[in-house]
Design a protein around this motif. Structure first.
Motif, PDB file in Angstrom:
ATOM      1  N   GLU A   1      33.585  46.641  42.395  1.00 11.54           N
ATOM      2  CA  GLU A   1      34.957  46.682  43.366  1.00 11.54           C
ATOM      3  C   GLU A   1      35.205  45.003  42.991  1.00 11.54           C
ATOM      4  OE1 GLU A   1      35.491  47.714  47.300  1.00 11.54           O
ATOM      5  OE2 GLU A   1      34.133  45.736  47.702  1.00 11.54           O
ATOM      6  N   ALA A   2      36.708  44.450  42.217  1.00 14.01           N
ATOM      7  CA  ALA A   2      37.063  43.450  42.433  1.00 14.01           C
ATOM      8  C   ALA A   2      37.699  43.164  43.557  1.00 14.01           C
ATOM      9  CB  ALA A   2      37.461  43.935  41.313  1.00 14.01           C
ATOM     10  N   SER A   3      38.113  41.460  43.569  1.00 12.98           N
ATOM     11  CA  SER A   3      38.154  41.385  45.668  1.00 12.98           C
ATOM     12  C   SER A   3      39.718  40.033  44.964  1.00 12.98           C
ATOM     13  CB  SER A   3      37.457  40.882  46.307  1.00 12.98           C
ATOM     14  OG  SER A   3      36.627  40.016  46.052  1.00 12.98           O
TER      15      SER A   3
ATOM     16  N   GLY B   1      36.450  49.572  40.179  1.00  7.68           N
ATOM     17  CA  GLY B   1      37.204  50.620  38.273  1.00  7.68           C
ATOM     18  C   GLY B   1      34.672  51.031  38.297  1.00  7.68           C
ATOM     19  N   TYR B   2      35.705  51.860  36.932  1.00  7.12           N
ATOM     20  CA  TYR B   2      34.527  51.906  36.007  1.00  7.12           C
ATOM     21  C   TYR B   2      33.219  51.310  35.692  1.00  7.12           C
ATOM     22  CZ  TYR B   2      35.720  56.645  37.854  1.00  7.12           C
ATOM     23  OH  TYR B   2      36.107  57.988  38.770  1.00  7.12           O
ATOM     24  N   SER B   3      33.545  49.788  36.066  1.00 10.86           N
ATOM     25  CA  SER B   3      33.578  48.822  34.443  1.00 10.86           C
ATOM     26  C   SER B   3      34.016  47.532  35.781  1.00 10.86           C
ATOM     27  CB  SER B   3      33.871  48.639  33.746  1.00 10.86           C
ATOM     28  OG  SER B   3      35.378  48.684  32.875  1.00 10.86           O
ATOM     29  N   ALA B   4      33.391  46.672  35.402  1.00 14.01           N
ATOM     30  CA  ALA B   4      33.157  45.285  35.883  1.00 14.01           C
ATOM     31  C   ALA B   4      34.492  44.525  35.224  1.00 14.01           C
ATOM     32  CB  ALA B   4      32.705  44.293  35.993  1.00 14.01           C
ATOM     33  N   ARG B   5      35.143  45.059  33.640  1.00 11.10           N
ATOM     34  CA  ARG B   5      36.591  44.995  33.474  1.00 11.10           C
ATOM     35  C   ARG B   5      37.182  45.087  33.539  1.00 11.10           C
ATOM     36  NH1 ARG B   5      37.719  41.832  28.879  1.00 11.10           N
ATOM     37  NH2 ARG B   5      39.803  41.900  28.494  1.00 11.10           N
ATOM     38  N   GLN B   6      37.070  46.382  33.694  1.00 12.17           N
ATOM     39  CA  GLN B   6      38.614  47.808  34.647  1.00 12.17           C
ATOM     40  C   GLN B   6      38.250  47.350  35.733  1.00 12.17           C
ATOM     41  OE1 GLN B   6      37.847  51.989  35.750  1.00 12.17           O
ATOM     42  NE2 GLN B   6      39.446  52.455  33.348  1.00 12.17           N
TER      43      GLN B   6
END
Length: 287
Positions: free
Chosen positions: A45-47, A122-127
């Motif tokens: 999860e990105a915030s 996303g399914y990866s930290a980068r995504q």
């Protein structure tokens, strides 16, 4: 005691008699939990924060923001906008990654700070990080188009003020020369010069106010004031939580199956006895 009352001691005896059903159901549920933990894809999860751009030289009483906070949130929640973001990020709109983006996008407005807190998975930290930046960039592009005309009009108004100020300064120089020449024309020029100085001060104040409103402190584009943050650990699936839920659900289902099995067994034992009682006639002996 009512016949239909159920006491904990009776429930405990039922579970002790039917412990195999409890254990079997628990093992089955834990097996399904293990399979889910192995098959489920990891999610990060990105915030981040989005600051809505504004154009300060707006008419009095109007919101200087390019788009109001409520309308911006409604725009971010539309399917068309979300599909445009995923397509721009190189994802098909029907892909699992796009579905996760749409389902996980959360918006928390901060009206007094002109900020929107955004969370996306996303399914990866980068995504996850790329999708967060893609969301902010897509919104900034739309706001840039919306604010293009008001910003151009503001700069045009500043140019007009500077043009009027340049003409007023030239007129003041002319009137100064005429007043210095003396004579009857010099007296009229002195009065006109006084009025022209007042006009110049007004134009200079207007120019100063307009320049101050157009500096980046008050007029700016929609952007992310801080970088996107993605924790190092994934947010889903959480192993401890998954196994805890599986254990609780297994025990509850096991107890339910055991009680149902015990009730079904008692019902089968009661039916033959009821049938034998129906065949016996009270007060009559067989001859």
């Amino acid at each position: 005691m009512e016949p239909d009352d159920i006491y904990l001691i009776d429930l405990w005896r039922v579970l002790c008699r039917r412990w195999r059903w409890v254990l079997g159901t628990l093992v089955l549920v834990l097996g399904l939990t293990f399979a889910y933990a192995r098959v489920a894809r990891s999610q990060w999860e990105a915030s981040g924060w989005i600051q809505i751009g504004q154009i300060a030289p707006t008419p009095s009483g109007q919101d200087p923001k390019i788009e109001t906070l409520l309308r911006t949130i409604e725009r971010l929640q539309t399917r068309a906008f979300q599909d445009a973001v995923t397509t721009g990020a190189g994802l098909a709109v029907t892909s699992p990654e796009a579905s996760l983006y749409r389902a996980s996008l959360k918006l928390d407005p901060e009206p007094y700070a002109n900020l929107i807190r955004m969370k996306v998975r996303g399914y990866s930290a980068r995504q996850a990080s790329d999708l967060a930046y893609a969301t902010a960039n897509a919104l900034a592009a739309i706001h840039r188009q919306i604010g293009e005309l008001p910003l151009r009009l503001a700069h045009q108004h500043l140019d007009d003020i500077r043009k009027d100020l340049r003409i007023a300064l030239e007129d003041r120089d002319r009137l100064t020369r005429e007043a210095a020449a003396g004579g009857m024309g010099g007296g009229v020029a002195a009065i006109a010069l006084s009025r022209k100085n007042d006009d110049i001060r007004g134009l200079q104040q207007a120019e100063s106010d307009m320049v101050a409103r157009l500096i980046p402190n008050y007029t700016f584009e929609t952007s992310m004031p801080w970088p996107v943050y993605v924790p190092a650990d994934k947010v889903s699936p959480h192993p401890v939580m998954i196994w805890a839920i599986g254990l609780v659900m297994g025990l509850l289902l096991g107890c339910g199956v055991a009680v149902a099995r015990d009730a079904a067994g008692r019902a089968r034992r009661v039916e033959p006895n009821a049938a034998d009682a129906a065949l016996t006639v009270p007060g009559r002996r067989d001859r």
